[in-house]
Each structure stands twice: as structure tokens, then as C-alpha cells.
Design a protein around this motif. Structure first.
Motif, PDB file in Angstrom:
ATOM      1  N   ARG B 113      52.275  34.709  63.832  1.00  0.00           N
ATOM      2  CA  ARG B 113      53.289  34.493  64.864  1.00  0.00           C
ATOM      3  C   ARG B 113      52.655  34.446  66.246  1.00  0.00           C
ATOM      4  O   ARG B 113      51.785  35.256  66.557  1.00  0.00           O
ATOM      5  CB  ARG B 113      54.313  35.614  64.823  1.00  0.00           C
ATOM      6  CG  ARG B 113      54.816  35.781  63.399  1.00  0.00           C
ATOM      7  CD  ARG B 113      56.105  36.476  63.332  1.00  0.00           C
ATOM      8  NE  ARG B 113      56.463  36.659  61.930  1.00  0.00           N
ATOM      9  CZ  ARG B 113      57.453  37.421  61.520  1.00  0.00           C
ATOM     10  NH1 ARG B 113      58.178  38.085  62.400  1.00  0.00           N
ATOM     11  NH2 ARG B 113      57.723  37.517  60.241  1.00  0.00           N
ATOM     12  N   ASP B 120      55.483  42.399  72.203  1.00  0.00           N
ATOM     13  CA  ASP B 120      56.375  41.758  71.232  1.00  0.00           C
ATOM     14  C   ASP B 120      56.077  42.264  69.819  1.00  0.00           C
ATOM     15  O   ASP B 120      56.940  42.217  68.939  1.00  0.00           O
ATOM     16  CB  ASP B 120      56.202  40.224  71.262  1.00  0.00           C
ATOM     17  CG  ASP B 120      56.611  39.623  72.593  1.00  0.00           C
ATOM     18  OD1 ASP B 120      57.338  40.296  73.353  1.00  0.00           O
ATOM     19  OD2 ASP B 120      56.193  38.487  72.891  1.00  0.00           O
ATOM     20  N   CYS B 121      54.855  42.738  69.607  1.00  0.00           N
ATOM     21  CA  CYS B 121      54.466  43.217  68.270  1.00  0.00           C
ATOM     22  C   CYS B 121      55.237  44.471  67.875  1.00  0.00           C
ATOM     23  O   CYS B 121      55.383  44.753  66.686  1.00  0.00           O
ATOM     24  CB  CYS B 121      52.968  43.525  68.227  1.00  0.00           C
ATOM     25  SG  CYS B 121      51.987  42.088  68.573  1.00  0.00           S
ATOM     26  N   ILE B 123      58.386  44.989  68.217  1.00  0.00           N
ATOM     27  CA  ILE B 123      59.618  44.551  67.545  1.00  0.00           C
ATOM     28  C   ILE B 123      59.283  44.013  66.149  1.00  0.00           C
ATOM     29  O   ILE B 123      59.956  44.350  65.175  1.00  0.00           O
ATOM     30  CB  ILE B 123      60.334  43.476  68.399  1.00  0.00           C
ATOM     31  CG1 ILE B 123      60.733  44.102  69.743  1.00  0.00           C
ATOM     32  CG2 ILE B 123      61.564  42.925  67.680  1.00  0.00           C
ATOM     33  CD1 ILE B 123      61.138  43.100  70.794  1.00  0.00           C
ATOM     34  N   ILE B 124      58.198  43.216  66.069  1.00  0.00           N
ATOM     35  CA  ILE B 124      57.825  42.673  64.750  1.00  0.00           C
ATOM     36  C   ILE B 124      57.544  43.822  63.777  1.00  0.00           C
ATOM     37  O   ILE B 124      57.978  43.802  62.626  1.00  0.00           O
ATOM     38  CB  ILE B 124      56.575  41.753  64.869  1.00  0.00           C
ATOM     39  CG1 ILE B 124      56.863  40.605  65.853  1.00  0.00           C
ATOM     40  CG2 ILE B 124      56.178  41.201  63.503  1.00  0.00           C
ATOM     41  CD1 ILE B 124      55.679  39.663  66.078  1.00  0.00           C
ATOM     42  N   GLN B 126      58.719  46.887  63.883  1.00  0.00           N
ATOM     43  CA  GLN B 126      59.967  47.586  63.544  1.00  0.00           C
ATOM     44  C   GLN B 126      60.783  46.803  62.519  1.00  0.00           C
ATOM     45  O   GLN B 126      61.362  47.376  61.604  1.00  0.00           O
ATOM     46  CB  GLN B 126      60.820  47.757  64.806  1.00  0.00           C
ATOM     47  CG  GLN B 126      60.642  49.115  65.425  1.00  0.00           C
ATOM     48  CD  GLN B 126      61.189  49.168  66.846  1.00  0.00           C
ATOM     49  OE1 GLN B 126      61.307  48.164  67.538  1.00  0.00           O
ATOM     50  NE2 GLN B 126      61.511  50.370  67.285  1.00  0.00           N
ATOM     51  N   GLU B 127      60.807  45.487  62.698  1.00  0.00           N
ATOM     52  CA  GLU B 127      61.652  44.663  61.813  1.00  0.00           C
ATOM     53  C   GLU B 127      61.027  44.415  60.449  1.00  0.00           C
ATOM     54  O   GLU B 127      61.701  43.940  59.546  1.00  0.00           O
ATOM     55  CB  GLU B 127      61.938  43.312  62.498  1.00  0.00           C
ATOM     56  CG  GLU B 127      62.927  43.454  63.650  1.00  0.00           C
ATOM     57  CD  GLU B 127      63.123  42.158  64.423  1.00  0.00           C
ATOM     58  OE1 GLU B 127      62.378  41.175  64.165  1.00  0.00           O
ATOM     59  OE2 GLU B 127      64.012  42.149  65.301  1.00  0.00           O
ATOM     60  N   ASN B 128      59.727  44.701  60.320  1.00  0.00           N
ATOM     61  CA  ASN B 128      59.042  44.421  59.053  1.00  0.00           C
ATOM     62  C   ASN B 128      58.280  45.644  58.557  1.00  0.00           C
ATOM     63  O   ASN B 128      57.043  45.634  58.466  1.00  0.00           O
ATOM     64  CB  ASN B 128      58.060  43.247  59.232  1.00  0.00           C
ATOM     65  CG  ASN B 128      58.768  41.966  59.627  1.00  0.00           C
ATOM     66  OD1 ASN B 128      59.305  41.265  58.773  1.00  0.00           O
ATOM     67  ND2 ASN B 128      58.806  41.679  60.914  1.00  0.00           N
ATOM     68  N   PRO B 129      59.012  46.721  58.192  1.00  0.00           N
ATOM     69  CA  PRO B 129      58.353  47.975  57.843  1.00  0.00           C
ATOM     70  C   PRO B 129      57.442  47.873  56.609  1.00  0.00           C
ATOM     71  O   PRO B 129      56.527  48.681  56.456  1.00  0.00           O
ATOM     72  CB  PRO B 129      59.520  48.940  57.589  1.00  0.00           C
ATOM     73  CG  PRO B 129      60.720  48.086  57.376  1.00  0.00           C
ATOM     74  CD  PRO B 129      60.485  46.827  58.137  1.00  0.00           C
ATOM     75  N   LYS B 131      55.425  45.417  55.998  1.00  0.00           N
ATOM     76  CA  LYS B 131      54.230  44.612  56.302  1.00  0.00           C
ATOM     77  C   LYS B 131      53.313  45.351  57.272  1.00  0.00           C
ATOM     78  O   LYS B 131      53.747  46.241  57.996  1.00  0.00           O
ATOM     79  CB  LYS B 131      54.654  43.292  56.964  1.00  0.00           C
ATOM     80  CG  LYS B 131      55.482  42.404  56.077  1.00  0.00           C
ATOM     81  CD  LYS B 131      54.588  41.561  55.205  1.00  0.00           C
ATOM     82  CE  LYS B 131      55.440  40.598  54.382  1.00  0.00           C
ATOM     83  NZ  LYS B 131      54.723  39.496  53.871  1.00  0.00           N
ATOM     84  N   LYS B 157      57.225  55.509  69.020  1.00  0.00           N
ATOM     85  CA  LYS B 157      58.279  55.053  68.116  1.00  0.00           C
ATOM     86  C   LYS B 157      57.986  55.431  66.664  1.00  0.00           C
ATOM     87  O   LYS B 157      58.750  55.082  65.765  1.00  0.00           O
ATOM     88  CB  LYS B 157      58.424  53.522  68.217  1.00  0.00           C
ATOM     89  CG  LYS B 157      58.963  53.022  69.550  1.00  0.00           C
ATOM     90  CD  LYS B 157      59.160  51.514  69.498  1.00  0.00           C
ATOM     91  CE  LYS B 157      59.326  50.859  70.847  1.00  0.00           C
ATOM     92  NZ  LYS B 157      60.236  51.438  71.794  1.00  0.00           N
TER      93      LYS B 157
END
Ligand code: SF4
Lengths: 75, 362
Positions: B113, B120-121, B123-124, B126-129, B131, B157
Motif C-alpha cells: 500500500r 497511516d500505518c 490505521i492499517i 489496527q484494521e488488519n490485526p 497481518k 495503542k
């Protein structure tokens, strides 16, 4: 990737801020500029404010140039 | 827009060009260290309006260009892992490695990406636990503090799936290597404005103290660059090797102490390999023990040895300012921004890419 742009701080929420660059609004990190206030101008690089813009210094530089330009016209 | 329009004024630019022409001096070589300066100088046609005795040389200040090929090859390998999402700045995507580029890998299905900011990483991740996210952390002093802040935020976090493949570099040591190079005859430097916003002017004082070479910190609008050149050419002609800050609206003498504090908190200074230049002592940043949980090299157990690549590519000589891109036999022929052979053609801030876009045969 090293491009940095000036923007105005619209709001601050902890380490995050919303800034306005041209007509765009973006959320940026303010970790590196903890002392900024709303309406200050900052330089933003890769989603993070890296420096406050010193308006007084900007004005000094421009005033010197203006003076030079006026001298030139008078000559 | 405020702080942009005024510094693009035609009237002031013309005046500064006149000023520049009125300073008499011999033939001089000035290096603009920063890739963003190279781009701006071409975009505004500044080379065309300089007096003939002022020669501008583009230096090694584009982080993408100085990243060794081995880094790209390792990134390509990591991106093949099924459990990995790779995140990168857009400029890295087209750099040719031994087996293609990240762009090619992405087309083949790898989850790569393009991000605008290291943050921005978060969020990535958080959204892809399920990976593991790897950010390709390249960049100079301007970018390194953000990698540090992102790691600190990830810790806050409680994210344990974000890693950084770091190739951060710092600028003053490579400049010292350049001024020590007997083949280069540099009379002055335009110093990198954004880097100075972080580290201030002190780290460049060695130029005047040890080498009697002046330097001017300047910004990226045409008026900034021309004003910086007027100051620098005057200093050279007066044999005054001062470091002058002509970008005071952004750069304080001590830079941004908060940003340096984040860098010091997360990184150790290490030797680092610069593409085409080789190993430069204490010119790279690596996560320290406190932060090693974020280090992709350690986490994935990568053995990583630096080597250059791009057969026939003369990026090394270009990054040192020894030749111009037009002297490379591959330039515009085999090597174009669409199909780059070397990394200097990849990034829009690379010297070869700037020449490709803007250079007109005289
Ligand atoms: S033109 Fe291409 S091959 Fe030649 S030095 Fe530049 S990047 Fe390398």
C-alpha cells in the motif's frame, strides 16, 4: 517524498490537528510542534507538522526585498 | 496562499537575478544537497538565468536515490510473504530490484500500500490485526522523527503487528565525505531547508571551521533559492566561509529540539551504505534496544547485506556531482522515468528524473 507545504491550524485535539492547505483540510500529527495554537501557520511534511512558520521572520525577509525593489525603481 | 505567493514573486526574482549578476567572482561550483532543491531549480528554470560562471551541481539529497539496491531486493522478498502488508511512500514503488519492482509485485497480487505518512500505518495495523505490517522507513532527518513518533504511538495503542524496515540516513556525514573527495571542487553549499528545520544550523558549522566552505540554508520557492544564491555567491566572492540562515521563517538555529528528542529516544547512530557512494561512518539510524521490537530486520530474522545494483548505471558519480545525467550513456535511451535503470531516475526528486523532465539541449 520530501515535499513540505505550509498550512494554517484550524483546530487542535491533543497530538492531532486539522490544518488547511489551500482549499484542502487534513488531519496531521502535532507531536513535533507541541506549542502551536489555532490560526498559527505550520510546515507539514508527510502528515506531520515539522515547524512553526515564524510570521515575523517572513515579514522581515519580504520587507528587505520590498525595500530593494523600491530602491531599484528610484534609480 | 500565504507564504507561497510572496515567495514566488516575479518582481523579486528578477531583482535577485540582477543582484546575482552584479557580484563578480571566478568560476564557482555550488552543490544543492537536497533533491527538493534540484526539482525546484529545474521547475523554475533557475539554471537558465544564472550567470555563466556559477555552476550548480546536484548532490545526494534524495533519500530514495541513495537507498542501496539490496534494500529494495529485501523489501521485495518480504512483500511476498502471505502474512505481510507492506506500506511505502509512492516514490519507492518503481525502483528496480533484481526481480522487478514493488509496483510489479503489487500487480502480481502482493498487498503493498502506498501511504502519504508513516502514521497511516497505525490505521492499517489496527484494521488488519491478523497481518504483519511493514513500513519501508526511508528518509533523512525530516522523516526519521515521524518513524519514531509512529512507533511510540503504536506502543501507546498496544499494537504488536507494526514493524519498520529502516534505512534512515542523516545528511552532514555524507557532506563531509563529499568535501573530502579530492575529485570534487566545491566552493559552497545550498543547505537542505527541511533537514535544517529539524537539526538546525550547528551540524553544518564543520564546513566553515574545517574546510573554509560557506553554506546557506534556504527554502524552496524561487525567491528563496535566488536569495540563497545571492548570499552564497557573495560569501564565496568575499572568501567568508560562514553558514548563513536565509530561511529564518522555518529554520531556528537549534532546529526543532522536540523532533530531535524523539529521534534520540528511538534510534542509534550507525554506519550506513549510500547507493553509489558506499559506506559512510555514522550516517544512518537504527532502532535502539528500547525500540528493537519494531525493527523488521530483527523481527523477521533477515540477513541483510548492502550492495548496489543497476548495471551500467552511473548514479554514484551523479550523486557525487562528478558527472551530469546527460553524460550517462543510458540516459533517455534505456533509462527513462517509465523504465528506470537506476534510482536517480525513479524519484521525482532524483537528479536524472529532473534532467529528464526539464533539461533542454542547449
Ligand atoms: S540516467 Fe539512469 S542509468 Fe544513467 S545514471 Fe541516471 S539513473 Fe543511472
Amino acid at each position: 517524498m520530501c515535499l513540505a507545504v505550509p498550512g494554517r491550524v484550524l483546530s487542535i485535539d491533543g497530538d492531532m490537528g486539522i490544518i488547511e492547505v489551500g482549499n484542502l483540510k487534513r488531519s496531521v500529527f502535532l507531536h513535533l510542534t507541541p506549542d502551536v495554537s489555532v490560526d498559527d501557520y505550520v510546515l507539514v511534511h508527510a502528515g506531520c507538522a515539522i515547524s512553526e512558520i515564524d510570521e515575523v521572520e517572513a515579514k522581515i525577509t519580504l520587507d528587505i526585498l520590498k525595500e530593494l525593489a523600491e530602491c531599484e525603481i528610484r534609480r | 496562499m500565504k507564504f507561497v505567493d510572496e515567495f514566488r514573486s516575479n518582481e523579486y526574482s528578477k531583482l535577485l537575478v540582477e543582484n546575482l549578476k552584479s557580484i563578480t567572482c571566478n568560476k564557482i561550483n555550488i552543490m544543492e544537497v537536497c533533491g527538493s532543491h534540484t526539482m525546484a531549480i529545474f521547475r523554475y528554470g533557475i539554471r537558465d538565468i544564472l550567470p555563466p560562471n556559477v555552476n550548480l551541481i546536484s548532490g545526494p539529497g534524495c533519500p530514495v536515490c541513495v537507498t542501496p539496491q539490496s534494500y529494495i531486493d529485501t523489501a521485495l522478498e518480504l512483500s511476498s510473504r502471505k502474512d505481510v502488508i507492506m506500506a511505502s511512500f509512492g516514490d519507492m514503488m518503481k525502483i528496480p530490484g533484481r526481480k522487478g519492482s514493488l509496483l510489479k509485485k503489487k500487480a502480481e497480487g502482493a498487498d503493498i500500500r502506498i501511504v502519504y505518512s508513516p502514521m497511516d500505518c497505525l490505521i492499517i495495523a489496527q484494521e488488519n490485526p491478523s497481518k504483519q505490517i511493514i513500513f519501508l522507513a526511508v528518509g533523512f532527518e525530516t522523516t526519521a522523527p515521524m518513524t519514531a513518533v509512529t512507533a511510540i504511538e503504536a506502543r501507546k495503542k498496544g499494537l504488536s503487528n507494526l514493524f519498520f524496515f529502516t534505512a534512515h540516513k542523516i545528511v552532514p556525514p555524507v557532506m563531509e565525505a563529499l568535501v573530502n573527495d579530492p575529485d570534487l571542487n566545491l566552493d559552497g553549499f545550498l543547505l537542505p531547508g527541511n533537514v535544517c528545520a529539524i537539526i538546525g544550523t550547528e551540524p553544518f558549522q564543520f564546513l566553515s571551521k574545517n574546510f573554509m566552505i560557506p553554506g546557506v540554508v534556504t527554502g524552496f520557492e524561487p525567491v528563496d533559492i535566488l536569495q540563497g544564491l545571492v548570499t552564497l555567491v557573495s560569501l564565496i566572492s568575499q572568501k567568508d566561509p560562514r553558514i548563513s540562515n536565509d530561511y529564518k521563517r522555518i529554520v531556528r538555529t537549534d532546529g526543532n529540539p522536540k523532533a530531535r528528542q524523539y529521534m534520540d529516544e528511538a534510534f542509534n547512530l550507525v554506519d550506513s551504505n549510500w547507493r553509489g557512494i558506499g559506506k559512510v561512518p555514522k550516517s544512518g539510524l537504527e532502532f535502539n534496544r528500547e525500540f528493537e521490537e519494531f525493527d523488521a530486520i530483527k523481527h523477521f530474522g533477515i540477513s541483510y547485506e548492502a550492495y548496489d545494483g543497476g548495471s551500467g548505471c552511473r548514479c554514484g558519480e551523479i550523486l557525487k556531482g562528478k558527472i551530469k545525467p546527460t553524460q550517462c550513456p543510458l540516459f533517455k535511451k534505456l533509462c527513462t522515468p517509465e523504465n528506470p535503470v537506476g534510482s536517480c531516475m525513479v524519484s521525482s526528486e532524483g537528479t536524472c528524473a529532473a534532467y529528464f523532465r526539464y533539461y533542454k539541449e542547449l
